[in-house]
Design a protein around this motif. Sequence first.
Motif, PDB file in Angstrom:
ATOM      1  N   ILE A  62       1.119  -1.554  -0.021  1.00  0.00           N
ATOM      2  CA  ILE A  62      -0.218   0.169  -0.374  1.00  0.00           C
ATOM      3  C   ILE A  62       0.751   1.494   0.247  1.00  0.00           C
ATOM      4  CG2 ILE A  62      -1.619   1.111   1.616  1.00  0.00           C
ATOM      5  CD1 ILE A  62      -2.864  -1.675   2.012  1.00  0.00           C
ATOM      6  N   GLY A  63       1.532   1.497   0.850  1.00  0.00           N
ATOM      7  CA  GLY A  63       2.661   2.522   1.045  1.00  0.00           C
ATOM      8  C   GLY A  63       3.331   2.718  -0.532  1.00  0.00           C
ATOM      9  N   LEU A  64       3.935   1.537  -1.203  1.00  0.00           N
ATOM     10  CA  LEU A  64       4.619   1.876  -1.749  1.00  0.00           C
ATOM     11  C   LEU A  64       3.702   2.050  -4.155  1.00  0.00           C
ATOM     12  CD1 LEU A  64       6.851  -1.935  -2.652  1.00  0.00           C
ATOM     13  CD2 LEU A  64       7.661   0.900  -2.333  1.00  0.00           C
ATOM     14  N   GLY A  65       2.050   1.715  -3.427  1.00  0.00           N
ATOM     15  CA  GLY A  65       1.859   2.356  -4.327  1.00  0.00           C
ATOM     16  C   GLY A  65       0.762   3.909  -4.041  1.00  0.00           C
ATOM     17  N   LEU A  66       0.914   4.062  -2.571  1.00  0.00           N
ATOM     18  CA  LEU A  66       0.617   5.835  -2.758  1.00  0.00           C
ATOM     19  C   LEU A  66       2.195   6.788  -3.489  1.00  0.00           C
ATOM     20  CD1 LEU A  66      -0.789   5.441   0.579  1.00  0.00           C
ATOM     21  CD2 LEU A  66      -2.104   6.302  -1.140  1.00  0.00           C
ATOM     22  N   LEU A  67       3.806   5.787  -3.096  1.00  0.00           N
ATOM     23  CA  LEU A  67       4.318   6.774  -3.619  1.00  0.00           C
ATOM     24  C   LEU A  67       4.362   6.776  -4.850  1.00  0.00           C
ATOM     25  CD1 LEU A  67       7.418   5.508  -1.542  1.00  0.00           C
ATOM     26  CD2 LEU A  67       6.278   7.591  -1.129  1.00  0.00           C
ATOM     27  N   TYR A  68       4.304   5.320  -6.314  1.00  0.00           N
ATOM     28  CA  TYR A  68       3.766   5.098  -7.113  1.00  0.00           C
ATOM     29  C   TYR A  68       2.561   6.427  -7.819  1.00  0.00           C
ATOM     30  CZ  TYR A  68       2.520   3.440 -11.545  1.00  0.00           C
ATOM     31  OH  TYR A  68       2.630   3.321 -13.221  1.00  0.00           O
ATOM     32  N   PHE A  71       4.516  10.157  -7.649  1.00  0.00           N
ATOM     33  CA  PHE A  71       5.634  10.378  -8.368  1.00  0.00           C
ATOM     34  C   PHE A  71       5.882   9.680  -9.816  1.00  0.00           C
ATOM     35  CE2 PHE A  71       6.575  10.906  -3.407  1.00  0.00           C
ATOM     36  CZ  PHE A  71       6.786  12.397  -3.670  1.00  0.00           C
ATOM     37  N   PHE A  72       5.060   8.460  -9.782  1.00  0.00           N
ATOM     38  CA  PHE A  72       5.269   7.834 -11.139  1.00  0.00           C
ATOM     39  C   PHE A  72       3.983   7.912 -12.300  1.00  0.00           C
ATOM     40  CE2 PHE A  72       8.345   6.350  -7.860  1.00  0.00           C
ATOM     41  CZ  PHE A  72       9.751   7.091  -8.475  1.00  0.00           C
ATOM     42  N   SER A  73       2.905   7.821 -11.494  1.00  0.00           N
ATOM     43  CA  SER A  73       2.478   6.865 -12.332  1.00  0.00           C
ATOM     44  C   SER A  73       1.601   8.732 -13.279  1.00  0.00           C
ATOM     45  CB  SER A  73       0.728   6.889 -11.790  1.00  0.00           C
ATOM     46  OG  SER A  73      -0.747   6.664 -12.470  1.00  0.00           O
ATOM     47  N   SER A  74       1.553   7.714 -14.516  1.00  0.00           N
ATOM     48  CA  SER A  74       1.070   9.585 -15.393  1.00  0.00           C
ATOM     49  C   SER A  74      -0.927   9.229 -15.245  1.00  0.00           C
ATOM     50  CB  SER A  74       0.855   8.575 -16.998  1.00  0.00           C
ATOM     51  OG  SER A  74       0.493   7.149 -17.738  1.00  0.00           O
ATOM     52  N   GLY A  76      -1.908   9.995 -11.762  1.00  0.00           N
ATOM     53  CA  GLY A  76      -1.069   9.633 -10.010  1.00  0.00           C
ATOM     54  C   GLY A  76      -3.069   9.864  -9.605  1.00  0.00           C
ATOM     55  N   LYS A  77      -3.379  10.803  -9.785  1.00  0.00           N
ATOM     56  CA  LYS A  77      -4.638  10.955  -8.633  1.00  0.00           C
ATOM     57  C   LYS A  77      -5.998  10.074  -8.887  1.00  0.00           C
ATOM     58  CE  LYS A  77      -8.352  14.386  -8.579  1.00  0.00           C
ATOM     59  NZ  LYS A  77      -9.264  15.562  -8.913  1.00  0.00           N
ATOM     60  N   GLU A  78      -6.050   9.169  -9.994  1.00  0.00           N
ATOM     61  CA  GLU A  78      -7.713   7.865 -10.443  1.00  0.00           C
ATOM     62  C   GLU A  78      -6.830   7.022  -9.173  1.00  0.00           C
ATOM     63  OE1 GLU A  78      -8.569   4.752 -13.316  1.00  0.00           O
ATOM     64  OE2 GLU A  78      -8.272   6.912 -14.224  1.00  0.00           O
ATOM     65  N   VAL A  79      -4.989   6.252  -9.226  1.00  0.00           N
ATOM     66  CA  VAL A  79      -4.303   6.183  -8.447  1.00  0.00           C
ATOM     67  C   VAL A  79      -4.380   5.924  -6.555  1.00  0.00           C
ATOM     68  CG1 VAL A  79      -1.894   4.422  -8.409  1.00  0.00           C
ATOM     69  CG2 VAL A  79      -2.692   4.560 -10.530  1.00  0.00           C
ATOM     70  N   ALA A  80      -3.315   6.984  -6.618  1.00  0.00           N
ATOM     71  CA  ALA A  80      -4.264   7.514  -5.667  1.00  0.00           C
ATOM     72  C   ALA A  80      -5.820   7.078  -5.151  1.00  0.00           C
ATOM     73  CB  ALA A  80      -3.273   8.878  -5.337  1.00  0.00           C
ATOM     74  N   LEU A  81      -6.605   7.575  -5.650  1.00  0.00           N
ATOM     75  CA  LEU A  81      -8.613   7.684  -5.106  1.00  0.00           C
ATOM     76  C   LEU A  81      -8.137   6.326  -4.837  1.00  0.00           C
ATOM     77  CD1 LEU A  81      -9.868  10.226  -7.537  1.00  0.00           C
ATOM     78  CD2 LEU A  81      -9.531  10.633  -4.666  1.00  0.00           C
TER      79      LEU A  81
END
Length: 120
Positions: A62-68, A71-74, A76-81
């Motif tokens: 989960i921590g890695l997913g939040l960092l991804y 900083f890295f996902s094109s 990012g907002k959707e992934v973070a949500l």
Amino acid sequence: MSLISQILLVLSAALFFFIFYLETLATTSDKTSQTFGMTKADLESKSLNVLMRNQGVYNGFIGLGLLYAAFFSSNGKEVALVFLVNILVVALYGGLTSNKSIILKQGGLPFLALLSLIFL
């Protein structure tokens, strides 16, 4: 994504890396005992120890997913949500079934991060 959202995502990731540490690397420590309100004898139980370590790995990811997301996902907002909603559901479930303090301890920072993503 705003700088405030990124900071809150990093802080949330740090929280989950700390939980990972407690559950996976320091499973029988005094700090783990204190944090989870369990006796050291309970934490030393082989079956519980294996379950804690397994859960810890999930928290690390989960921590890695939040960092991804931060900083890295094109996208990012959707992934973070997705990660933040998952965290909040699990925090609510833990609070209702185990210990009410889990809601704030595990869900507080992610809730603020979620609000920042929605409103900033």
